[in-house]
Design an enzyme around this catalytic site. Structure first.
Site, PDB file in Angstrom:
ATOM      1  N   SER A 148       0.814  -1.390   0.061  1.00 53.39           N
ATOM      2  CA  SER A 148       0.005  -0.026  -0.025  1.00 53.39           C
ATOM      3  C   SER A 148       1.018   1.232  -0.063  1.00 53.39           C
ATOM      4  O   SER A 148       2.083   1.108   0.629  1.00 53.39           O
ATOM      5  CB  SER A 148      -0.811   0.052   1.277  1.00 53.39           C
ATOM      6  OG  SER A 148      -1.584   1.243   1.332  1.00 53.39           O
ATOM      7  N   TYR A 162      -1.506  -0.530  10.374  1.00 56.59           N
ATOM      8  CA  TYR A 162      -1.746  -0.811   8.962  1.00 56.59           C
ATOM      9  C   TYR A 162      -0.542  -0.500   8.059  1.00 56.59           C
ATOM     10  O   TYR A 162       0.115  -1.242   7.332  1.00 56.59           O
ATOM     11  CB  TYR A 162      -2.948  -0.498   8.580  1.00 56.59           C
ATOM     12  CG  TYR A 162      -3.160  -0.425   7.033  1.00 56.59           C
ATOM     13  CD1 TYR A 162      -3.562  -1.866   6.628  1.00 56.59           C
ATOM     14  CD2 TYR A 162      -3.160   0.282   5.958  1.00 56.59           C
ATOM     15  CE1 TYR A 162      -3.707  -2.195   5.227  1.00 56.59           C
ATOM     16  CE2 TYR A 162      -3.501   0.143   4.894  1.00 56.59           C
ATOM     17  CZ  TYR A 162      -3.611  -1.141   4.304  1.00 56.59           C
ATOM     18  OH  TYR A 162      -3.688  -1.560   3.122  1.00 56.59           O
TER      19      TYR A 162
HETATM   20  P1  NAP Z   1     -11.672  -5.841   0.661  1.00 56.66           P
HETATM   21  O1  NAP Z   1     -12.274  -5.328  -0.622  1.00 56.66           O
HETATM   22  O2  NAP Z   1     -11.984  -5.608   2.180  1.00 56.66           O
HETATM   23  O3  NAP Z   1     -11.490  -7.380   0.384  1.00 56.66           O
HETATM   24  C1  NAP Z   1     -10.475  -8.114   1.330  1.00 56.66           C
HETATM   25  C2  NAP Z   1     -10.216  -9.571   0.845  1.00 56.66           C
HETATM   26  O4  NAP Z   1      -9.272 -10.265   1.505  1.00 56.66           O
HETATM   27  C3  NAP Z   1     -11.576 -10.291   0.893  1.00 56.66           C
HETATM   28  O5  NAP Z   1     -11.753 -11.242  -0.257  1.00 56.66           O
HETATM   29  C4  NAP Z   1     -11.418 -11.034   2.231  1.00 56.66           C
HETATM   30  O6  NAP Z   1     -12.235 -12.281   2.132  1.00 56.66           O
HETATM   31  C5  NAP Z   1     -10.207 -11.427   2.244  1.00 56.66           C
HETATM   32  N1  NAP Z   1      -9.637 -11.541   3.437  1.00 56.66           N
HETATM   33  C6  NAP Z   1      -9.319 -10.716   4.572  1.00 56.66           C
HETATM   34  N2  NAP Z   1      -8.902 -11.238   5.762  1.00 56.66           N
HETATM   35  C7  NAP Z   1      -8.374 -12.371   5.277  1.00 56.66           C
HETATM   36  C8  NAP Z   1      -7.976 -13.761   5.977  1.00 56.66           C
HETATM   37  N3  NAP Z   1      -7.523 -13.561   7.069  1.00 56.66           N
HETATM   38  N4  NAP Z   1      -7.878 -14.674   5.082  1.00 56.66           N
HETATM   39  C9  NAP Z   1      -8.256 -14.807   3.855  1.00 56.66           C
HETATM   40  N5  NAP Z   1      -8.981 -13.967   3.018  1.00 56.66           N
HETATM   41  C10 NAP Z   1      -9.072 -12.865   3.949  1.00 56.66           C
HETATM   42  O7  NAP Z   1      -9.971  -5.311   0.353  1.00 56.66           O
HETATM   43  P2  NAP Z   1      -9.348  -4.634  -0.590  1.00 56.66           P
HETATM   44  O8  NAP Z   1      -9.555  -3.020  -0.672  1.00 56.66           O
HETATM   45  O9  NAP Z   1      -9.721  -5.288  -2.111  1.00 56.66           O
HETATM   46  O10 NAP Z   1      -7.669  -4.899  -0.284  1.00 56.66           O
HETATM   47  C11 NAP Z   1      -6.850  -5.818  -0.888  1.00 56.66           C
HETATM   48  C12 NAP Z   1      -5.528  -5.700  -0.672  1.00 56.66           C
HETATM   49  O11 NAP Z   1      -5.140  -4.316  -1.144  1.00 56.66           O
HETATM   50  C13 NAP Z   1      -5.375  -5.647   0.945  1.00 56.66           C
HETATM   51  O12 NAP Z   1      -3.893  -6.202   1.106  1.00 56.66           O
HETATM   52  C14 NAP Z   1      -5.303  -4.036   1.130  1.00 56.66           C
HETATM   53  O13 NAP Z   1      -4.350  -3.926   2.289  1.00 56.66           O
HETATM   54  C15 NAP Z   1      -4.584  -3.794  -0.038  1.00 56.66           C
HETATM   55  N6  NAP Z   1      -4.953  -2.234  -0.424  1.00 56.66           N
HETATM   56  C16 NAP Z   1      -6.194  -1.697  -0.538  1.00 56.66           C
HETATM   57  C17 NAP Z   1      -6.270  -0.312  -0.634  1.00 56.66           C
HETATM   58  C18 NAP Z   1      -7.631   0.206  -0.774  1.00 56.66           C
HETATM   59  O14 NAP Z   1      -7.801   1.446  -0.646  1.00 56.66           O
HETATM   60  N7  NAP Z   1      -8.876  -0.455  -1.061  1.00 56.66           N
HETATM   61  C19 NAP Z   1      -5.438   0.472  -0.641  1.00 56.66           C
HETATM   62  C20 NAP Z   1      -4.025  -0.070  -0.486  1.00 56.66           C
HETATM   63  C21 NAP Z   1      -3.677  -1.458  -0.493  1.00 56.66           C
HETATM   64  P3  NAP Z   1     -13.840 -12.474   2.365  1.00 56.66           P
HETATM   65  O15 NAP Z   1     -14.496 -11.834   1.205  1.00 56.66           O
HETATM   66  O16 NAP Z   1     -14.064 -13.656   2.692  1.00 56.66           O
HETATM   67  O17 NAP Z   1     -14.030 -11.597   3.923  1.00 56.66           O
END
Ligand code: NAP
Length: 254
Positions: A148, A162
């Protein structure tokens, strides 16, 4: 030639789901890991199959070693030897200043984003090394860790734990990249900026976070998950054949 086989942790929603579907459209068979969103994972599998790929949904908590080992084994039993892994599962925990954060929030975030991600990286390394070519190399295989831009910003007043967890992902990526490049496995990270997913409402607890922060981003908007997935697919592909140990920022100028 056999199709590449990709496992995406946290592939049921958000950025992970976009990566799964785009990978299927580009010729990968796809293992979609999820923790609890079985219906969302099934929809991602259906979208992958509609794109002509083989796909499977695999439940497992990526903070738990037994689950990680089982998910990797089941992915390979269903789809054949893994050639690519995206280490994507991640959470923030409820936003607050550090002084007000519940210690358990910090522990859980580090369990998933750091300990879990390193254990997934370990399992990915073992899987990708398992079937070397005649020269003992794993040429053409690749791992992408999802970091991130928070690692460089620090996420003050929201979730500095985080940001610290993603700093660990950057270090993990550098070490893995140098360790694995000699055997032909490329490792890189993709560091998204603010991306429109459910992480803001469901994990950080602030549904209006994107609208609040978007005006401060030079591009004046959040990313769509597909805009992040596009860079992940590049890093996985042979188009990135000399890209090793890079942290690819997808931050809209932030
Ligand atoms: P999200 O929409 O909340 O989706 C999270 C995903 O991770 C879901 O598929 C969830 O599964 C899964 N997950 C969470 N905890 C888990 C665990 N313990 N074991 C297995 N699966 C798990 O998140 P996102 O925004 O797509 O984020 C994805 C990645 O991008 C993360 O690493 C996040 O830190 C990074 N990121 C996101 C942003 C942003 O602004 N969105 C920015 C920078 C980095 P379930 O569906 O079953 O709950």
């Amino acid at each position: 030639m056999s199709r590449p086989v990709l496992l995406v942790t946290g592939g049921s929603r958000g950025i992970g789901a976009a990566i799964c579907v785009m990978a299927a459209q580009r010729g990968y068979d796809v293992a979609v890991n999820y923790q609890s969103a079985a219906k969302a994972a099934a929809e991602v599998v259906a979208a992958c199959e509609a794109a002509g790929a083989k796909a499977v949904a695999l439940q497992g908590d990526m903070a738990v070693q037994d689950d990680i080992a089982r998910v990797f084994a089941d992915a390979q039993a269903a789809l054949g030897p893994l050639t690519h892994v995206v280490n994507n599962a991640g959470i923030t925990g409820p936003a607050s200043k550090l002084a007000q954060a519940d210690p358990q929030t910090i522990r859980t975030c580090i369990d998933v984003n750091v300990t879990g991600a390193i254990l997934v990286a370990r399992e990915a390394t073992r899987a990708l090394l398992a079937n070397p070519d005649a020269q003992g190399r794993a040429q053409g295989r690749a791992i992408v860790n999802i970091s991130s831009i928070a690692a460089g910003l620090g996420a003050p007043d929201e979730f500095v734990w985080y940001a610290a967890s993603k700093g660990a992902i950057d270090s993990l990526t550098l070490g893995m990249a140098k360790e694995l490049a000699p055997v032909g496995i490329r490792v890189n990270a993709v560091a998204p900026g603010m991306t429109e997913t459910e992480i803001h409402a469901l994990s950080s607890g602030e549904p209006g976070r994107v609208a609040r922060i978007a005006p401060t981003i030079p591009l004046r908007r959040a990313a769509q998950p597909e805009e992040v997935a596009e860079v992940v697919l590049f890093a996985l592909s042979e188009a990135a054949s000399y890209v090793v140990g890079s942290i690819l920022r997808v931050g809209g100028g932030r």
